[in-house]
Design a protein around this motif. Structure first.
Motif, PDB file in Angstrom:
ATOM      1  N   LEU A 208       0.829  -1.205   0.000  1.00 43.24           N
ATOM      2  CA  LEU A 208       0.000   0.000   0.000  1.00 43.24           C
ATOM      3  C   LEU A 208       0.863   1.255   0.000  1.00 43.24           C
ATOM      4  O   LEU A 208       0.538   2.250  -0.671  1.00 43.24           O
ATOM      5  CB  LEU A 208      -0.928  -0.007   1.213  1.00 43.24           C
ATOM      6  N   ILE A 209       1.955   1.249   0.744  1.00 46.11           N
ATOM      7  CA  ILE A 209       2.824   2.418   0.835  1.00 46.11           C
ATOM      8  C   ILE A 209       3.569   2.662  -0.474  1.00 46.11           C
ATOM      9  O   ILE A 209       3.583   3.788  -1.006  1.00 46.11           O
ATOM     10  CB  ILE A 209       3.817   2.245   1.998  1.00 46.11           C
ATOM     11  N   LEU A 220      -7.046   7.621   3.848  1.00 40.61           N
ATOM     12  CA  LEU A 220      -7.219   6.302   4.451  1.00 40.61           C
ATOM     13  C   LEU A 220      -6.504   6.210   5.790  1.00 40.61           C
ATOM     14  O   LEU A 220      -5.393   6.712   5.958  1.00 40.61           O
ATOM     15  CB  LEU A 220      -6.655   5.216   3.537  1.00 40.61           C
ATOM     16  N   THR A 221      -7.136   5.538   6.730  1.00 40.54           N
ATOM     17  CA  THR A 221      -6.488   5.159   7.983  1.00 40.54           C
ATOM     18  C   THR A 221      -6.347   3.650   7.988  1.00 40.54           C
ATOM     19  O   THR A 221      -7.342   2.921   7.904  1.00 40.54           O
ATOM     20  CB  THR A 221      -7.307   5.603   9.202  1.00 40.54           C
ATOM     21  N   ILE A 222      -5.105   3.176   8.058  1.00 37.73           N
ATOM     22  CA  ILE A 222      -4.809   1.746   8.090  1.00 37.73           C
ATOM     23  C   ILE A 222      -4.321   1.394   9.491  1.00 37.73           C
ATOM     24  O   ILE A 222      -3.394   2.025  10.010  1.00 37.73           O
ATOM     25  CB  ILE A 222      -3.725   1.357   7.066  1.00 37.73           C
ATOM     26  N   VAL A 223      -4.935   0.392  10.093  1.00 38.01           N
ATOM     27  CA  VAL A 223      -4.564  -0.048  11.430  1.00 38.01           C
ATOM     28  C   VAL A 223      -3.781  -1.346  11.311  1.00 38.01           C
ATOM     29  O   VAL A 223      -4.228  -2.287  10.635  1.00 38.01           O
ATOM     30  CB  VAL A 223      -5.807  -0.249  12.317  1.00 38.01           C
ATOM     31  N   LEU A 224      -2.621  -1.386  11.940  1.00 43.07           N
ATOM     32  CA  LEU A 224      -1.783  -2.584  11.951  1.00 43.07           C
ATOM     33  C   LEU A 224      -1.625  -3.063  13.388  1.00 43.07           C
ATOM     34  O   LEU A 224      -1.274  -2.288  14.281  1.00 43.07           O
ATOM     35  CB  LEU A 224      -0.388  -2.299  11.388  1.00 43.07           C
ATOM     36  N   GLY A 225      -1.860  -4.341  13.602  1.00 39.88           N
ATOM     37  CA  GLY A 225      -1.650  -4.923  14.910  1.00 39.88           C
ATOM     38  C   GLY A 225      -0.198  -5.253  15.157  1.00 39.88           C
ATOM     39  O   GLY A 225       0.695  -4.969  14.358  1.00 39.88           O
ATOM     40  N   HIS A 226       0.065  -5.869  16.313  1.00 40.45           N
ATOM     41  CA  HIS A 226       1.380  -6.396  16.664  1.00 40.45           C
ATOM     42  C   HIS A 226       2.451  -5.319  16.528  1.00 40.45           C
ATOM     43  O   HIS A 226       3.560  -5.567  16.067  1.00 40.45           O
ATOM     44  CB  HIS A 226       1.693  -7.636  15.810  1.00 40.45           C
ATOM     45  N   LEU A 227       2.042  -4.083  16.930  1.00 40.47           N
ATOM     46  CA  LEU A 227       2.929  -2.923  16.937  1.00 40.47           C
ATOM     47  C   LEU A 227       3.622  -2.703  15.602  1.00 40.47           C
ATOM     48  O   LEU A 227       4.803  -2.352  15.533  1.00 40.47           O
ATOM     49  CB  LEU A 227       3.923  -3.013  18.098  1.00 40.47           C
ATOM     50  N   GLY A 228       2.819  -2.917  14.533  1.00 39.88           N
ATOM     51  CA  GLY A 228       3.291  -2.520  13.208  1.00 39.88           C
ATOM     52  C   GLY A 228       3.813  -3.622  12.335  1.00 39.88           C
ATOM     53  O   GLY A 228       4.401  -3.359  11.276  1.00 39.88           O
ATOM     54  N   ARG A 267       3.733   7.395   9.086  1.00 40.29           N
ATOM     55  CA  ARG A 267       3.329   8.282  10.172  1.00 40.29           C
ATOM     56  C   ARG A 267       1.986   8.956   9.898  1.00 40.29           C
ATOM     57  O   ARG A 267       1.234   9.257  10.828  1.00 40.29           O
ATOM     58  CB  ARG A 267       4.422   9.328  10.405  1.00 40.29           C
ATOM     59  N   ARG A 268       1.663   9.197   8.629  1.00 41.06           N
ATOM     60  CA  ARG A 268       0.419   9.897   8.308  1.00 41.06           C
ATOM     61  C   ARG A 268      -0.786   8.973   8.296  1.00 41.06           C
ATOM     62  O   ARG A 268      -1.873   9.358   8.755  1.00 41.06           O
ATOM     63  CB  ARG A 268       0.543  10.578   6.935  1.00 41.06           C
ATOM     64  N   ASN A 269      -0.646   7.779   7.752  1.00 43.49           N
ATOM     65  CA  ASN A 269      -1.799   6.939   7.446  1.00 43.49           C
ATOM     66  C   ASN A 269      -1.978   5.725   8.345  1.00 43.49           C
ATOM     67  O   ASN A 269      -3.024   5.069   8.258  1.00 43.49           O
ATOM     68  CB  ASN A 269      -1.725   6.443   5.991  1.00 43.49           C
ATOM     69  N   LEU A 287       5.899   3.771  19.350  1.00 41.42           N
ATOM     70  CA  LEU A 287       5.543   5.148  19.683  1.00 41.42           C
ATOM     71  C   LEU A 287       6.432   6.139  18.937  1.00 41.42           C
ATOM     72  O   LEU A 287       5.958   7.180  18.448  1.00 41.42           O
ATOM     73  CB  LEU A 287       5.651   5.364  21.186  1.00 41.42           C
ATOM     74  N   ARG A 288       7.706   5.835  18.830  1.00 39.23           N
ATOM     75  CA  ARG A 288       8.603   6.737  18.091  1.00 39.23           C
ATOM     76  C   ARG A 288       8.303   6.718  16.594  1.00 39.23           C
ATOM     77  O   ARG A 288       8.478   7.723  15.902  1.00 39.23           O
ATOM     78  CB  ARG A 288      10.066   6.360  18.347  1.00 39.23           C
ATOM     79  N   ALA A 289       7.841   5.588  16.084  1.00 37.92           N
ATOM     80  CA  ALA A 289       7.596   5.472  14.644  1.00 37.92           C
ATOM     81  C   ALA A 289       6.383   6.270  14.192  1.00 37.92           C
ATOM     82  O   ALA A 289       6.404   6.895  13.130  1.00 37.92           O
ATOM     83  CB  ALA A 289       7.423   4.000  14.260  1.00 37.92           C
ATOM     84  N   VAL A 290       5.295   6.233  14.982  1.00 33.04           N
ATOM     85  CA  VAL A 290       4.049   6.866  14.526  1.00 33.04           C
ATOM     86  C   VAL A 290       3.562   7.971  15.445  1.00 33.04           C
ATOM     87  O   VAL A 290       2.603   8.673  15.114  1.00 33.04           O
ATOM     88  CB  VAL A 290       2.921   5.826  14.333  1.00 33.04           C
ATOM     89  N   GLY A 291       4.171   8.144  16.623  1.00 26.44           N
ATOM     90  CA  GLY A 291       3.770   9.202  17.525  1.00 26.44           C
ATOM     91  C   GLY A 291       2.837   8.707  18.615  1.00 26.44           C
ATOM     92  O   GLY A 291       2.148   7.689  18.481  1.00 26.44           O
ATOM     93  N   ASN A 292       2.801   9.458  19.705  1.00 26.07           N
ATOM     94  CA  ASN A 292       2.035   9.042  20.875  1.00 26.07           C
ATOM     95  C   ASN A 292       0.548   8.915  20.616  1.00 26.07           C
ATOM     96  O   ASN A 292      -0.148   8.182  21.330  1.00 26.07           O
ATOM     97  CB  ASN A 292       2.242  10.052  22.013  1.00 26.07           C
ATOM     98  N   ASP A 293       0.023   9.625  19.631  1.00 29.14           N
ATOM     99  CA  ASP A 293      -1.417   9.636  19.386  1.00 29.14           C
ATOM    100  C   ASP A 293      -1.868   8.568  18.398  1.00 29.14           C
ATOM    101  O   ASP A 293      -3.035   8.562  17.983  1.00 29.14           O
ATOM    102  CB  ASP A 293      -1.854  11.013  18.869  1.00 29.14           C
ATOM    103  N   ASN A 294      -0.986   7.676  18.015  1.00 34.33           N
ATOM    104  CA  ASN A 294      -1.330   6.686  16.987  1.00 34.33           C
ATOM    105  C   ASN A 294      -0.978   5.263  17.392  1.00 34.33           C
ATOM    106  O   ASN A 294      -0.658   4.429  16.539  1.00 34.33           O
ATOM    107  CB  ASN A 294      -0.658   7.045  15.658  1.00 34.33           C
ATOM    108  N   VAL A 295      -1.053   4.977  18.691  1.00 35.71           N
ATOM    109  CA  VAL A 295      -0.884   3.612  19.191  1.00 35.71           C
ATOM    110  C   VAL A 295      -2.069   3.301  20.104  1.00 35.71           C
ATOM    111  O   VAL A 295      -2.428   4.118  20.953  1.00 35.71           O
ATOM    112  CB  VAL A 295       0.439   3.434  19.950  1.00 35.71           C
TER     113      VAL A 295
END
Length: 351
Positions: A208-209, A220-228, A267-269, A287-295
């Motif tokens: 997708l990327i 689009l917002t894509i959610v990935l489990g298992h911390l990415g 980081r955006r999607n 947390l460093r990869a996507v930011g505190n607001d996206n985990v």
């Protein structure tokens, strides 16, 4: 009930279940040839106690949630969902399941939210069902179990599905399943969660990327489990080697022109969940990869231990703001879950 996590509401967002009616109907269907091994394994799980009861018994689920201090579960159909089945049957199964899920959420609005399921085998029917999921059914997004018959969402055939997800602001939880090219994974148990699942879901996310799909569907917002699914570990190298390939190897390895770097799309999607990864170091990396607001917090019930997952959430070295975001605030934003004691559904915000 166990004490809240630092006073925070706890929402778990990758919590699998099925109805007995769905299992009865699905287990009678033929399966696409490439999916038979995976489906037979999952059918054995779904037939065998105590796992069958853990999948279908939501009263017992609530009791367990109360025991560990979990307030709400975002339910999703037990994988691999409807994707291994013939098209017409899969479309009908998805509609019936989504109706049943919506009824469960309506009966227990303070304990459950839900991710609908669709049949990518028919992208136009899937697009129509996304409108129903996010509209009259009032669910919180959709779950796609990676590939469908070896095909991935970056392929042009799936444009109607992704366009609908973007238009209806439906987060897409990209969940693992057995790899689409299983030959190298068949030995040593590699096809399942030991390695194949995360390799498959990570591959799908990278398609997708790198395909330009997220330029065509930037909302689009894509959610990935298992911390990415391993991507945060590789993200710096992915950016570095993508830039190298564009600069040096482009003629030999043609690459789509992208508006952003791979890391910027990530980081955006993308939003990550903790499902099955009770590891402080990996959480810090995510947390460093996507930011505190996206985990977001997830258990991956009934396949992981809820008590262990909640203990990890309580004990992880986080700031108060990080713990609140992971435990509930990000899930409320991404999935449109009303804040505790709220009477209205908040507007979703893209990540």
């Amino acid at each position: 009930m166990t004490e809240p996590v630092g006073g925070n509401r706890v929402i778990a967002v990758e919590e699998h279940f099925s109805t007995a009616e769905f299992l009865r109907a699905a287990h009678e269907l033929d399966v696409l040839p490439g999916d038979r091994t995976e489906v037979e394994l999952m059918r054995a799980v779904e037939r065998t106690e105590p796992m069958r009861s853990r999948i279908v018994d939501l009263d017992a689920r609530i009791t367990e949630m109360d025991a560990v201090g979990q307030d709400l579960a975002v339910l999703s159909l037990n994988p691999p969902g409807v994707q291994p089945y013939p098209t017409a049957a899969a479309v009908e199964l998805a509609r019936e399941f989504n109706g049943a899920l919506a009824a469960i959420v309506h009966r227990h609005p303070h304990r459950f939210a839900g991710l609908g399921t669709v049949a990518p085998q028919d992208p136009h029917a899937a697009a129509e069902e996304i409108g129903r999921i996010m509209g009259p059914l009032g669910l919180s997004g959709i779950m796609i179990n990676s590939h469908t018959g070896g095909h991935y969402l970056d392929e042009p055939r799936f444009a109607p599905l992704l366009d609908a997800a973007e238009a209806h602001r439906a987060p897409v939880y990209l969940h693992p399943r057995a790899p689409s090219t299983p030959a190298a994974y068949t030995d040593h148990g590699l096809s399942g969660a030991i390695w194949g699942y995360q390799a498959e879901a990570g591959l799908h996310a990278m398609r997708l990327i790198l395909s330009g799909t997220l330029d065509r569907n930037p909302g689009l917002t894509i959610v990935l489990g298992h911390l990415g699914e391993g991507i945060p570990f590789w993200l710096r190298r992915i950016d570095n080697r993508h830039a190298f390939a564009r600069r040096v190897a482009g003629a030999a390895t043609p690459l789509p022109a992208l508006e952003l770097t791979p890391g910027e799309y990530f980081r955006r999607n993308f939003v990550l969940t903790t499902s099955g990864i009770d590891d402080e170091d990996v959480l810090g990396l995510g947390l460093r990869a996507v930011g505190n607001d996206n985990v977001m917090f997830a258990i991956d019930a009934p396949y992981e231990d809820p008590a262990d997952a909640l203990a990890f959430l309580r004990g992880a070295p986080l700031t108060d703001a990080q713990r609140a975001g992971i435990s509930h605030r990000t899930a409320e934003r991404v999935f449109g879950i009303p804040p505790q004691d709220a009477g209205i559904r908040p507007a979703r915000k893209s990540t």
